[in-house]
Design an enzyme around this catalytic site. Structure first.
Site, PDB file in Angstrom:
ATOM      1  N   HIS A 202       0.800  -1.220   0.000  1.00 35.98           N
ATOM      2  CA  HIS A 202       0.000   0.000   0.000  1.00 35.98           C
ATOM      3  C   HIS A 202       0.837   1.277   0.000  1.00 35.98           C
ATOM      4  CE1 HIS A 202       0.785  -0.195   4.352  1.00 35.98           C
ATOM      5  NE2 HIS A 202       0.647   1.110   4.331  1.00 35.98           N
TER       6      HIS A 202
HETATM    7  C1  UD1 Z   1      -2.417   5.656   5.181  1.00 28.97           C
HETATM    8  C2  UD1 Z   1      -1.181   6.308   5.795  1.00 28.97           C
HETATM    9  C3  UD1 Z   1      -0.054   5.293   5.818  1.00 28.97           C
HETATM   10  C4  UD1 Z   1      -0.462   4.013   6.494  1.00 28.97           C
HETATM   11  C5  UD1 Z   1      -1.723   3.475   5.855  1.00 28.97           C
HETATM   12  C6  UD1 Z   1      -2.222   2.270   6.607  1.00 28.97           C
HETATM   13  C7  UD1 Z   1      -0.868   8.715   5.451  1.00 28.97           C
HETATM   14  C8  UD1 Z   1      -0.133   9.742   4.684  1.00 28.97           C
HETATM   15  N1  UD1 Z   1      -0.740   7.455   5.024  1.00 28.97           N
HETATM   16  O1  UD1 Z   1      -2.107   5.359   3.834  1.00 28.97           O
HETATM   17  O2  UD1 Z   1       1.047   5.842   6.531  1.00 28.97           O
HETATM   18  O3  UD1 Z   1       0.575   3.071   6.360  1.00 28.97           O
HETATM   19  O4  UD1 Z   1      -2.745   4.481   5.897  1.00 28.97           O
HETATM   20  O5  UD1 Z   1      -3.049   1.474   5.842  1.00 28.97           O
HETATM   21  O6  UD1 Z   1      -1.535   9.046   6.403  1.00 28.97           O
HETATM   22  N2  UD1 Z   1      -9.149   4.453   0.411  1.00 28.97           N
HETATM   23  C9  UD1 Z   1     -10.382   3.841   0.281  1.00 28.97           C
HETATM   24  N3  UD1 Z   1     -11.039   3.485   1.413  1.00 28.97           N
HETATM   25  C10 UD1 Z   1     -10.553   3.705   2.657  1.00 28.97           C
HETATM   26  C11 UD1 Z   1      -9.318   4.331   2.788  1.00 28.97           C
HETATM   27  C12 UD1 Z   1      -8.624   4.697   1.661  1.00 28.97           C
HETATM   28  O7  UD1 Z   1     -10.851   3.621  -0.831  1.00 28.97           O
HETATM   29  O8  UD1 Z   1     -11.225   3.336   3.641  1.00 28.97           O
HETATM   30  C13 UD1 Z   1      -8.401   4.801  -0.816  1.00 28.97           C
HETATM   31  C14 UD1 Z   1      -8.750   6.195  -1.370  1.00 28.97           C
HETATM   32  O9  UD1 Z   1      -8.691   6.120  -2.763  1.00 28.97           O
HETATM   33  C15 UD1 Z   1      -7.605   7.044  -0.854  1.00 28.97           C
HETATM   34  C16 UD1 Z   1      -6.434   6.063  -0.856  1.00 28.97           C
HETATM   35  O10 UD1 Z   1      -7.012   4.806  -0.517  1.00 28.97           O
HETATM   36  O11 UD1 Z   1      -7.363   8.165  -1.649  1.00 28.97           O
HETATM   37  C17 UD1 Z   1      -5.343   6.427   0.140  1.00 28.97           C
HETATM   38  O12 UD1 Z   1      -5.869   6.536   1.465  1.00 28.97           O
HETATM   39  P1  UD1 Z   1      -5.102   7.415   2.579  1.00 28.97           P
HETATM   40  O13 UD1 Z   1      -5.765   7.256   3.878  1.00 28.97           O
HETATM   41  O14 UD1 Z   1      -4.897   8.799   2.067  1.00 28.97           O
HETATM   42  O15 UD1 Z   1      -3.675   6.770   2.623  1.00 28.97           O
HETATM   43  P2  UD1 Z   1      -3.250   5.239   2.759  1.00 28.97           P
HETATM   44  O16 UD1 Z   1      -2.570   4.847   1.502  1.00 28.97           O
HETATM   45  O17 UD1 Z   1      -4.383   4.419   3.248  1.00 28.97           O
HETATM   46  N1  UDP Z   2      -3.882  -5.860   8.708  1.00 31.33           N
HETATM   47  C1  UDP Z   2      -5.137  -6.453   8.816  1.00 31.33           C
HETATM   48  N2  UDP Z   2      -5.749  -6.880   7.687  1.00 31.33           N
HETATM   49  C2  UDP Z   2      -5.174  -6.777   6.448  1.00 31.33           C
HETATM   50  C3  UDP Z   2      -3.878  -6.180   6.354  1.00 31.33           C
HETATM   51  C4  UDP Z   2      -3.272  -5.727   7.514  1.00 31.33           C
HETATM   52  O1  UDP Z   2      -5.680  -6.592   9.920  1.00 31.33           O
HETATM   53  O2  UDP Z   2      -5.807  -7.189   5.447  1.00 31.33           O
HETATM   54  C5  UDP Z   2      -3.252  -5.347   9.945  1.00 31.33           C
HETATM   55  C6  UDP Z   2      -1.882  -5.893  10.256  1.00 31.33           C
HETATM   56  O3  UDP Z   2      -1.984  -7.069  11.031  1.00 31.33           O
HETATM   57  C7  UDP Z   2      -1.247  -4.759  11.026  1.00 31.33           C
HETATM   58  C8  UDP Z   2      -1.877  -3.507  10.445  1.00 31.33           C
HETATM   59  O4  UDP Z   2      -3.045  -3.956   9.763  1.00 31.33           O
HETATM   60  O5  UDP Z   2      -1.587  -4.832  12.400  1.00 31.33           O
HETATM   61  C9  UDP Z   2      -0.927  -2.854   9.496  1.00 31.33           C
HETATM   62  O6  UDP Z   2      -1.583  -1.868   8.774  1.00 31.33           O
HETATM   63  P1  UDP Z   2      -1.032  -1.307   7.396  1.00 31.33           P
HETATM   64  O7  UDP Z   2      -0.149  -2.288   6.757  1.00 31.33           O
HETATM   65  O8  UDP Z   2      -2.211  -0.828   6.645  1.00 31.33           O
HETATM   66  O9  UDP Z   2      -0.246   0.013   7.854  1.00 31.33           O
HETATM   67  P2  UDP Z   2       1.264   0.311   8.291  1.00 31.33           P
HETATM   68  O10 UDP Z   2       1.598  -0.557   9.438  1.00 31.33           O
HETATM   69  O11 UDP Z   2       2.134   0.108   7.093  1.00 31.33           O
HETATM   70  O12 UDP Z   2       1.223   1.762   8.640  1.00 31.33           O
END
Ligand code: UD1
Ligand code: UDP
Length: 353
Positions: A202
């Site tokens: 991601h």
């Molecule tokens: C965010 C965090 C990242 C973290 C990740 C965990 C920031 C800058 N990034 O990244 O550090 O590792 O969460 O998973 O805060 N979207 C959906 N549904 C949702 C959420 C997101 O469709 O419920 C899609 C949207 O198109 C959105 C894109 O994902 O624009 C990115 O979502 P965003 O929350 O901005 O960043 P993440 O990539 O999820």
């Molecule tokens: N995780 C989950 N379901 C999934 C993928 C990840 O429950 O399908 C959990 C994972 O066990 C961990 C957390 O989500 O605890 C990590 O989140 P993510 O990778 O989105 O974010 P990051 O840690 O990179 O910020």
């Protein structure tokens, strides 16, 4: 005493699941969900499966550019803090929700506690690195999970308020280590223990770069093993937009929606190896002694690499395939993430201090 906790993304729900009960045993907690993650499988399933209390406020901010999203969260969190007047604000990790929560509190002169302070990837092109640096420098209490995190802070002149407490994700993971749940999950999905890879992707550096995303998908298709791939919505969208195909993969890549935490831990503990760019998943692989192949050039969890259980391969197809075939850590991972009581320690410091 009143503590306001700000969460908004999947990894923050996981961390709050460990800490929130400990705060509530000692103080009143006001839980604020920014709404940064909002899909059912990115938010609701965590509250249900981990019995996280319902948020007192759900701000429903949703997605947007960094400035827009963070700005809207900042304004909305500020309004709540002015109304609730908490004695302390807790923020987790390094997302835009973390930055907004910390900044809103610091400007209102409310002490900020940062859970997972001191992490550095030393790569400022990552949005998370900017968030970490900013938040650490405006926090009053800095809860460092590892010794390296404490050293990183010291190098930036931050020593006051730093507490080495261990890792709250380790606390939680230890409660979900049951092999019976893992066996059930594997059976339901038709998987054999140690007979598949688990992958998550991601990171902006991978999803927003077509070449990187394509190289990762190609490696997964060619690795000659079943791959379970719970796809983050950001990645699903990027795959669609870039028209990256899973065809001709012989059907080895099982693409599924993101799963809840207990299911994910079950899939993780049953996997032969993990292939990921997630911060939290690198750590969880280490906790359970599952070899981790990291789709990045650097990590904020260098302990896992130094111990020999994590290998950084970037988004290079040949390096990914080589690691899938050959990476075999020896021995057992040395414990570097505390003793499973980080949450208790943090709560005692926040409420006592
Ligand atoms: C965010 C965090 C990242 C973290 C990740 C965990 C920031 C800058 N990034 O990244 O550090 O590792 O969460 O998973 O805060 N979207 C959906 N549904 C949702 C959420 C997101 O469709 O419920 C899609 C949207 O198109 C959105 C894109 O994902 O624009 C990115 O979502 P965003 O929350 O901005 O960043 P993440 O990539 O999820
Ligand atoms: N995780 C989950 N379901 C999934 C993928 C990840 O429950 O399908 C959990 C994972 O066990 C961990 C957390 O989500 O605890 C990590 O989140 P993510 O990778 O989105 O974010 P990051 O840690 O990179 O910020």
């Amino acid at each position: 005493m009143k503590v306001a906790s700000v969460v908004g993304t999947r990894p923050q729900f996981v961390k709050a699941a460990a800490l929130s009960p400990e705060i509530r045993r000692r103080a009143e907690e006001v839980l604020i969900h920014t709404g940064q993650h909002y899909d059912e499988e990115m938010s609701r399933v965590f509250f249900d499966a981990l019995h996280i209390p319902e948020p007192n406020y759900d701000l429903g901010i949703g997605s947007g550019s960094h400035g827009e999203q963070t700005g809207r969260m900042l304004a909305a969190v500020e309004e709540i803090l002015e109304k609730e007047k908490p004695d302390s604000v807790l923020v987790y990790g390094d997302t835009n929700s973390t930055l907004a929560g910390a900044l809103a509190a610091a400007k209102l002169h409310i002490p900020v506690g940062h859970v997972e302070a001191g992490l550095r990837s030393h790569n400022r092109s990552m949005p998370e690195e900017i968030n970490r640096i900013m938040v650490d420098h405006i926090s009053t209490l800095l809860f460092a999970p590892t010794r390296i995190a404490v050293e990183n802070l010291k190098r930036e002149g931050v020593e006051k308020g730093v507490h080495l407490v261990g890792d709250v994700m380790y606390d939680l993971a230890m409660r979900f280590a049951s092999s019976s749940k893992s066996r059930e999950t594997l059976r339901a999905m038709g998987l054999e223990s140690k007979g598949y890879l688990l992958t998550t992707v991601h990171r902006a550096g991978n999803t927003d770069d077509r070449n990187n995303l394509e190289a990762i998908v190609e490696a997964l298709k060619e690795c000659g093993r079943p791959v379970v791939f719970p796809i983050h919505p950001r990645t699903a969208k990027a795959i669609r937009v870039a028209r990256i195909s899973f065809q001709r993969s012989g059907g080895n890549v099982m693409r599924i929606k993101p799963v809840d935490y207990p299911t994910f831990i079950s899939l993780l503990t049953g996997a032969e190896k993990v292939v990921t760019d997630s911060g939290g998943v690198q750590k969880e692989a280490y906790f359970f002694g599952i070899p981790c192949i990291t789709l990045r050039e650097e990590t904020e969890w260098p302990e896992t690499v130094e111990a020999g259980w994590n290998i950084l391969v970037g988004a290079r197809k040949r390096a990914i395939l080589k690691a899938i075939r050959e990476f075999e850590p020896k021995g057992k991972p040395a414990m570097a993430f505390g003793d499973g009581h980080a949450a208790e320690r943090i709560a005692a410091i926040v409420v006592g201090g």
